[in-house]
Design an enzyme around this catalytic site. Sequence first.
Site, PDB file in Angstrom:
ATOM      1  CG  ASP A   1      -2.226  -0.645   0.969  1.00 44.00           C
ATOM      2  OD1 ASP A   1      -2.359  -1.243  -0.118  1.00 44.00           O
ATOM      3  OD2 ASP A   1      -3.109  -0.565   1.835  1.00 44.00           O
ATOM      4  CB  ALA A   2       3.916   2.105   1.915  1.00 43.92           C
TER       5      ALA A   2
ATOM      6  CE1 TYR B   1      -2.489   1.255  -6.884  1.00 54.53           C
ATOM      7  CE2 TYR B   1      -3.405   2.858  -5.352  1.00 54.53           C
ATOM      8  CZ  TYR B   1      -3.476   2.165  -6.541  1.00 54.53           C
ATOM      9  OH  TYR B   1      -4.520   2.389  -7.387  1.00 54.53           O
TER      10      TYR B   1
ATOM     11  CG  LEU C   1      -3.757   6.851  11.118  1.00 61.12           C
ATOM     12  CD1 LEU C   1      -2.845   5.855  11.818  1.00 61.12           C
ATOM     13  CD2 LEU C   1      -4.496   7.700  12.131  1.00 61.12           C
TER      14      LEU C   1
ATOM     15  CD  GLU D   1      -3.446   1.913  19.424  1.00 54.87           C
ATOM     16  OE1 GLU D   1      -3.601   1.557  18.237  1.00 54.87           O
ATOM     17  OE2 GLU D   1      -4.383   2.250  20.164  1.00 54.87           O
TER      18      GLU D   1
ATOM     19  CE  LYS E   1       0.270   3.655   9.628  1.00 53.58           C
ATOM     20  NZ  LYS E   1       0.447   2.717   8.511  1.00 53.58           N
TER      21      LYS E   1
ATOM     22  CG  ASP F   1       3.569  -2.798   6.528  1.00 55.27           C
ATOM     23  OD1 ASP F   1       2.542  -2.331   5.986  1.00 55.27           O
ATOM     24  OD2 ASP F   1       4.664  -2.888   5.955  1.00 55.27           O
TER      25      ASP F   1
ATOM     26  NE  ARG G   1      -8.564   2.965   5.029  1.00 53.27           N
ATOM     27  CZ  ARG G   1      -8.168   3.727   4.026  1.00 53.27           C
ATOM     28  NH1 ARG G   1      -7.716   3.181   2.929  1.00 53.27           N
ATOM     29  NH2 ARG G   1      -8.208   5.038   4.122  1.00 53.27           N
TER      30      ARG G   1
ATOM     31  CD  GLU H   1      -3.317  -2.887   9.741  1.00 50.25           C
ATOM     32  OE1 GLU H   1      -4.343  -2.258  10.093  1.00 50.25           O
ATOM     33  OE2 GLU H   1      -2.612  -2.532   8.787  1.00 50.25           O
TER      34      GLU H   1
ATOM     35  CE1 TYR I   1      -6.567   0.055  13.595  1.00 50.01           C
ATOM     36  CE2 TYR I   1      -4.975  -1.720  13.650  1.00 50.01           C
ATOM     37  CZ  TYR I   1      -5.762  -0.833  12.927  1.00 50.01           C
ATOM     38  OH  TYR I   1      -5.741  -0.854  11.573  1.00 50.01           O
TER      39      TYR I   1
ATOM     40  CE  LYS J   1      -5.056   4.440  17.053  1.00 50.52           C
ATOM     41  NZ  LYS J   1      -5.683   3.097  17.089  1.00 50.52           N
TER      42      LYS J   1
ATOM     43  CE  LYS K   1       4.500   5.069   7.402  1.00 50.69           C
ATOM     44  NZ  LYS K   1       3.655   5.465   6.294  1.00 50.69           N
TER      45      LYS K   1
ATOM     46  CB  CYS L   1      23.836  -1.194 -28.166  1.00 53.54           C
ATOM     47  SG  CYS L   1      22.755  -2.561 -27.721  1.00 53.54           S
TER      48      CYS L   1
ATOM     49  CB  CYS M   1      23.291  -4.643 -31.641  1.00 56.06           C
ATOM     50  SG  CYS M   1      22.967  -2.887 -31.468  1.00 56.06           S
TER      51      CYS M   1
ATOM     52  CB  CYS N   1      19.506  -3.739 -31.370  1.00 58.51           C
ATOM     53  SG  CYS N   1      19.877  -4.014 -29.631  1.00 58.51           S
TER      54      CYS N   1
END
Length: 771
Positions: free
Chosen positions: A41-42, A44, A91, A124, A126, A128, A147, A184, A236, A300, A324, A418, A421, A442
């Site tokens: 996700d991170a 992404y 978050l 808390e 986090k 992953d 989610r 999670e 959580y 929190k 983080k 190259c 080639c 090539c």
Amino acid sequence: MAETPVEDLTEPQARDELARLATAMAEADALYAEAAPEITDAEYDALKARNLAIETRFPAMVREDSPSLKVGAPVSAQFSEVRHGVPMLSLDNAFDEGDVADFVARIQRFLKLPAADPVAFVAEPKIDGLSANIRYEKGVLVQGATRGDGRAGEDITANLKTISDIPHRLSGTGWPDLIEVRGEVYAPNDAFAAFNAAAEAAGSRTYANPRNFAAGSLRQIDPTVTAARPLAFFAYAWGQVSAPFAETQEGALNALKSWGFKVNPRSVRVEDTAGLMDIYRGLETDRAGLGYDIDGVVYKVDRLDWQERLGFVSRSPRWAIAHKFPAQQATTVLEGIDIQVGRTGSLTPVARLAPVTVGGVVVRNATLHNEDEIARKDVRLGDTVVLQRAGDVIPQIVSVVLEKRPTDAAPYVFPTHCPVCGSEAVREGDDVRRRCTGGLICNAQLIERLKHFVSRRAFDIEGLGEKQLIAFHDRGWINEPADIFRLARDTEKLDQLRAEDGYGETSVRNLIAGIDARRNIALERLIFALGIRDIGDQTSLLLARHFGDWASFHAAGLDAASGLPSPEWTLLAEGHGVSPRTLSVMAAAELSPADPWPEAPIDQKLALAFPGIAAPARRALAPLASDWAGIRELARIAREDGPSMTLGEIAGIAGVGPVAARAIADFFHEAHNRAVVDALIAELALIVDAERPKTDSPVAGKTVVFTGSLERFTRDEAKARAESLGAKVSGSVSKKTDYVVAGPGAGSKLADAQKHGVAVLTEDEWLALIS
Ligand code: IVH
């Protein structure tokens, strides 16, 4: 990735980059939908953030297929949608102590607390993993969901029920009649490693990291598969509740524990900011030994009444933040630099490293991007380098440890030829890539082009994977796409194959069938398969829809190629920044052969020749012409040397643009490409026209939602049909919805339709409307 910073991108680079990001994210979406994500996700999010940053800088370049126009992770067709009564938020991030101090100060200001009054927090780990929402009614688990995009996720009840940390029935007392527990889902490191080792031994699919593994496991269609996966869960948070059940976050965590959930043992209440930093450092130190991946610490506000008052800013709560950890780094030795040659001849340097583990993954290669990057970091063979895995799949080399540099290490000299080639490799304009000029001769480019031709979004030929392709190429059997189809009817070669070990009659028959099946091909696949630079699958689709059939596309390509602008025109328009308006004034000017005002300075001659062009345009033109004859020549270039109308037409297709249009023209400009295309077309039986979105249908431009179990057609059919008639198909009902087509068993969407006063149709009424 050590990418060019967004603020340094030139326009063409930005356009390339947006195209690359759109493709990368579409691919990630597709893999995610297949329950086989290959990026976290991170990672992404990093792609998405970069896309957005570029779009913010170049708003005119937002693509029709821009990922920023889509919301969150797509809800797939396999699981039904669950709307979250209370949205599942994300978050905000803090990256250093200053960010944390700002966060605390903001809270104090918001609550109007004196600075001396401490705010207590719960810190808390986090985790992953992936968050889930689990709904309990009267203490019984009734539904579990992902989610998704935060507003709606997927119903994965059966899969979540297989996780032993998730109780089917709440124990203890005091739970509200209705409560949604959030937390999670994750995979413990050792269980993940054991799974991968077994999968590797069995030759089945392995996962890059525990998070991908958890994601893939949760989205299995068969819950018995999920049950066999070692997943765990920490609670959580909560969503909808019928009654309050705690006054503080700490109290809430204790309640969740008493009802049978696992709550992370490292969660603690902290009295002040200094305490937060202590917890952060402690977890950072212990991180590797926890047994599961964490990527930071969540702080929190402890008092729930304060959480309530603090509320939310857009999509994240004001009362919480994720602090983080820095990206995981490791050092290793650069043993070599390989140069890979891509389909379009670009040379990409790849670092070969002494294997090292970074963030739980063994890394052997890292990209070095291009020669400028190598020079900028002054990376040399034998250097000890700092590696990092952050918001990207491919690890990056951050820096060189100069103290460890071998005394004889020489600066790296990027090849000017190259490696495959031997042709010269050159850089053009502001292209950061050096490209092999070998084109046809090539082998590397040839193989990459063939691989692209048979790839999943192109011809996708069953039985002809990369391995076979390369083997056939090595025998000299396949040198261009048409050869693939020729092979399927070349009895001599096929007999030779049949006679070989490991290539029985059945494989040969399957190969022929796989190839022959693709003699019918959809127009967009064909266009994509040609491998034209800058033409990805999305652009191919736009082109196919615009031109409708192969003949029109082909004619446009040829026409654009014959009408390419001259180098002089390109220099005028692009190199000297002369605007299209000025060019058209110049093109329209009728200039007498004799200079009407010989004694005038050049600036005034220009004003006379091209009335109405502004002073900056005159300043740009002045150095290009020294006299009236020069001005006439500029006018001629503007009039005669510009791109053909067709090039303009292609560039004008929404989402295509000038860079892609130019690439098509360049492609068809090459005689060899034209020959390869003609040979291929001769082998095909049918090129299936693309459906042009209809504009005269009764549902063109309307937004439709299908719900309930449809009986007259499948969901996919209904969607495809509606889209081909120019309608937009949406997954959720809003004020903007025009029709809801409801089959039996329609539920909340029907209610939504009534709420918004949207017309509800039966399947038959829908059919009557569109036929
Ligand atoms: S609280 C409104 N607590 O981080 C706040 N999230 O970036 C909701 N996560 O989607 C989240 N550990 O997947 C919270 N102890 C924790 C967490 C946690 C991991 C994940 C969760 C969420 C994401 C937010």
